[in-house]
Design an enzyme around this catalytic site. Structure first.
Site, mmCIF file in Angstrom:
data_model
loop_
_atom_site.group_PDB
_atom_site.id
_atom_site.type_symbol
_atom_site.label_atom_id
_atom_site.label_comp_id
_atom_site.label_asym_id
_atom_site.label_seq_id
_atom_site.Cartn_x
_atom_site.Cartn_y
_atom_site.Cartn_z
ATOM 1 N N GLY B 60 0.787 -1.228 0.000
ATOM 2 C CA GLY B 60 0.000 0.000 0.000
ATOM 3 C C GLY B 60 0.814 1.270 0.000
ATOM 4 O O GLY B 60 2.046 1.248 -0.001
ATOM 5 N N SER B 61 0.082 2.385 0.009
ATOM 6 C CA SER B 61 0.681 3.708 -0.138
ATOM 7 C C SER B 61 1.683 4.018 0.958
ATOM 8 O O SER B 61 1.596 3.503 2.069
ATOM 9 C CB SER B 61 -0.414 4.777 -0.124
ATOM 10 O OG SER B 61 -1.229 4.649 -1.248
ATOM 11 N N THR B 62 2.617 4.912 0.610
ATOM 12 C CA THR B 62 3.677 5.274 1.552
ATOM 13 C C THR B 62 3.159 6.142 2.701
ATOM 14 O O THR B 62 3.864 6.340 3.677
ATOM 15 C CB THR B 62 4.801 6.031 0.827
ATOM 16 O OG1 THR B 62 4.245 7.188 0.209
ATOM 17 C CG2 THR B 62 5.444 5.167 -0.235
#
Lengths: 421, 140
Positions: B60-62
């Site tokens: 998933g996103s940072t």
């Protein structure tokens, strides 16, 4: 970890307490991945840190030595709150701290791009440059399309890299960790005709299967435009943790399929037929009624070519009553499109272009009029809409989600109704 | 049972295990307000707050590491983390937010640890101690 004399001085505090803390963090981060040394970074892209952590890291730092830009923020931190129909009092202490942090970064010389696509504004990398970036879409685009080298950095890592000019050498920074392990092939699919939504669904499907492994997609035509590749790559680190996806005959490290594999056998081969494509797209589209309330485009931020395309579709038409069309981009692209007359066309049609904001974590819980049905052309965005982002405390809310091509989304904005295609 | 492994972030915590069958993202997989895993998660409805979270890997996103920071602030995050193999977003989350974390254990943690087991995660000494929940074992 083996440090240079200069790095040892940084760690010893000779360059001030901020640099010392930043280097210590990078050493601890690197050791978690068995990195042997630090390497120089050519570019940083920062997601603003919690302000008290940032204040500690910049103690004694006047300007960052690294070319640095700042990531997109919650729409609550931007100047579009009223236009978006958000409650004016929704920006809580977390948002206020973020705004403070952005100003601190600006003071250090970090460019206030406030975009997930800072390459559109000049934070551009060339082959073999090393980067420390926030934003998993920018990371996979840098590694794959530009041939630059970086890992899925996050949290305070980018700030530490910007301050010290260093990042730990491991993962995708190392040549031997850039070979593909998962091969994607097409079966009975006319790849020249794939829409951005079909490509997004492919990326989403492949990301979940590949997890942290490198991917190579074989069989896309070399003429495929940048924008379509953006939609293919950007969901891979959402359903998975992919940070590098070669495209045979297109990307710098992929002259051939064999070259991307380093002459090794792939760990996994994924074969995509029209059936898998349809199934993958269906997972991103879940709704109960067909009347759309918001159409959100711009995840990742729209390019000038995309905004021109949308303006042409909207020219002389009118967005349906009760539908909000929101386009997200950055200030550079907005200004250029204003000059070209596209912004005027879109606004006359009833559309709204916003900047500085991430629409994938849109604070729907803070809307004055409740919203529960959103259409998008972005697999990334659809994933987060379906899950309500980080939950209501962060302004998120689970949405009925419609996923389709840009054309399908614009048609829904004009008619107010979602039509399956 | 004692299992040796590799440390991502030092520290020693003990608590009840919550084992996830799929890779985990701090953005989008749970509600920061309550700690509850969302409806599209394989372990939908389970709560990660105060648990030793055991999962295959991060994804998933940072933004994940930043959400991890707020999860610590709101006390809705995990007490410690054990993964098969760490990826950077989840590792940075542990390092910056001071959450004890280990990976690369000698035995696959997803195979030997069950939700409800009592786990002592001693990342400083690179060892995980698992006490099986007998009630769960008897129930099969």
């Amino acid at each position: 970890m083996l440090l240079t004399e200069e790095e040892r001085k940084m760690l010893g505090g000779e360059f001030g307490p901020g640099v010392q803390k930043a280097l210590a963090f990078l050493v601890e981060y690197g050791e978690a991945f068995d990195a042997q040394r630090l390497v120089r970074v050519d570019s940083a892209h920062i997601l603003p840190d919690p302000v008290h952590m940032l204040q500690e890291l910049i103690e004694g730092v006047e300007v960052v030595p690294t070319l640095s830009t700042i990531h997109s923020l919650s729409p609550l931190a931007a100047r579009w709150v009223t236009e978006l129909g958000l409650r004016e009092d929704s920006a809580g202490p977390v948002i206020q701290d973020t705004v403070k942090a952005v100003e601190l970064y600006k003071g250090l010389g970090c460019f206030k791009t406030l975009s997930c696509a800072p390459y559109l504004m000049g934070n551009m990398l060339k082959k073999d440059n090393v980067f420390s970036w926030a934003g998993s879409s920018g990371i996979i685009i840098n590694n794959s399309l530009f041939g630059a080298r970086g890992n899925r950095d996050s949290g305070i890592a980018m700030t530490c890299s910007a301050i010290t000019g260093r990042t730990p050498e491991f993962g995708r920074i190392r040549k031997d960790e850039r070979y593909a392990e998962v091969v994607v092939k097409f079966q009975k699919v006319d790849t020249a005709k794939l829409s951005e939504a079909e490509l997004g669904a492919i990326g989403y499907h492949v990301g979940a299967l590949a997890e942290t492994r490198n991917v190579v997609v074989d069989g896309l035509p070399p003429t495929v435009p940048f924008e379509k590749l953006k939609y293919l790559l950007s969901p891979m680190p959402v359903s998975g943790a992919v940070s590098l996806c070669h495209l045979t005959g297109i990307t710098p490290e992929a002259p051939s399929l064999e070259a991307t594999l380093g002459n090794r056998k792939p760990e996994m081969t994924v074969s995509l037929s029209p059936f898998e494509l349809k199934d993958a797209a269906a997972k991103l589209c879940r709704y109960t009624a067909s009347d759309v309330e918001v159409v959100a485009l711009g995840c990742p931020h729209l390019t000038m070519r995309e905004i021109r395309g949308i303006a042409m579709r909207l020219d002389g038409k009118r967005v349906s009553d009760g539908v909000r069309l929101v386009l997200a981009t950055n200030e550079g692209v907005l200004e250029l499109c204003r000059r070209m007359g596209y912004v005027d066309t879109i606004e006359k049609a009833g559309g709204l272009i916003i900047t500085d904001s991430c629409i994938a974590v849109f604070p729907f819980a803070h809307m004055k009029e409740p919203v529960s049905r959103v259409a998008t052309n972005s697999a990334r965005c659809a994933h987060y809409l379906l899950r309500g982002g980080a939950g209501e405390v962060a302004g998120g809310k689970v949405m009925d989600t419609y996923y389709g091509s840009t054309g399908q989304c614009i048609d829904a904005a004009l008619t107010g109704t979602w039509e399956e295609r | 049972m004692n299992i040796k492994g590799h440390t991502i972030k030092e520290g020693c915590v003990e608590g009840e295990a919550l084992v996830l069958s799929m890779p985990f993202s701090f953005l989008g997989d749970f509600d920061l307000t309550t700690g509850r895993l969302n409806d599209l998660h394989d372990q939908a409805g389970a709560n990660i707050s105060g648990k030793i979270l055991v999962f295959p890997s991060g994804r998933g996103s940072t933004t994940g590491a930043l959400i991890g920071f707020y999860a610590c602030l709101f006390k809705t995050g995990p007490l410690g983390m054990i993964v098969r193999e760490a990826e950077p977003v989840v590792a940075i989350n542990a390092v910056m937010n001071n959450i004890p974390m280990m990976d690369r254990l000698d035995i696959d943690p997803i195979a030997v640890i069950r939700t409800g087991d009592w786990v002592c995660l001693d990342a400083t000494n690179r060892v995980v101690r698992v006490e099986k929940n007998m009630a769960l074992r008897e129930a099969g």
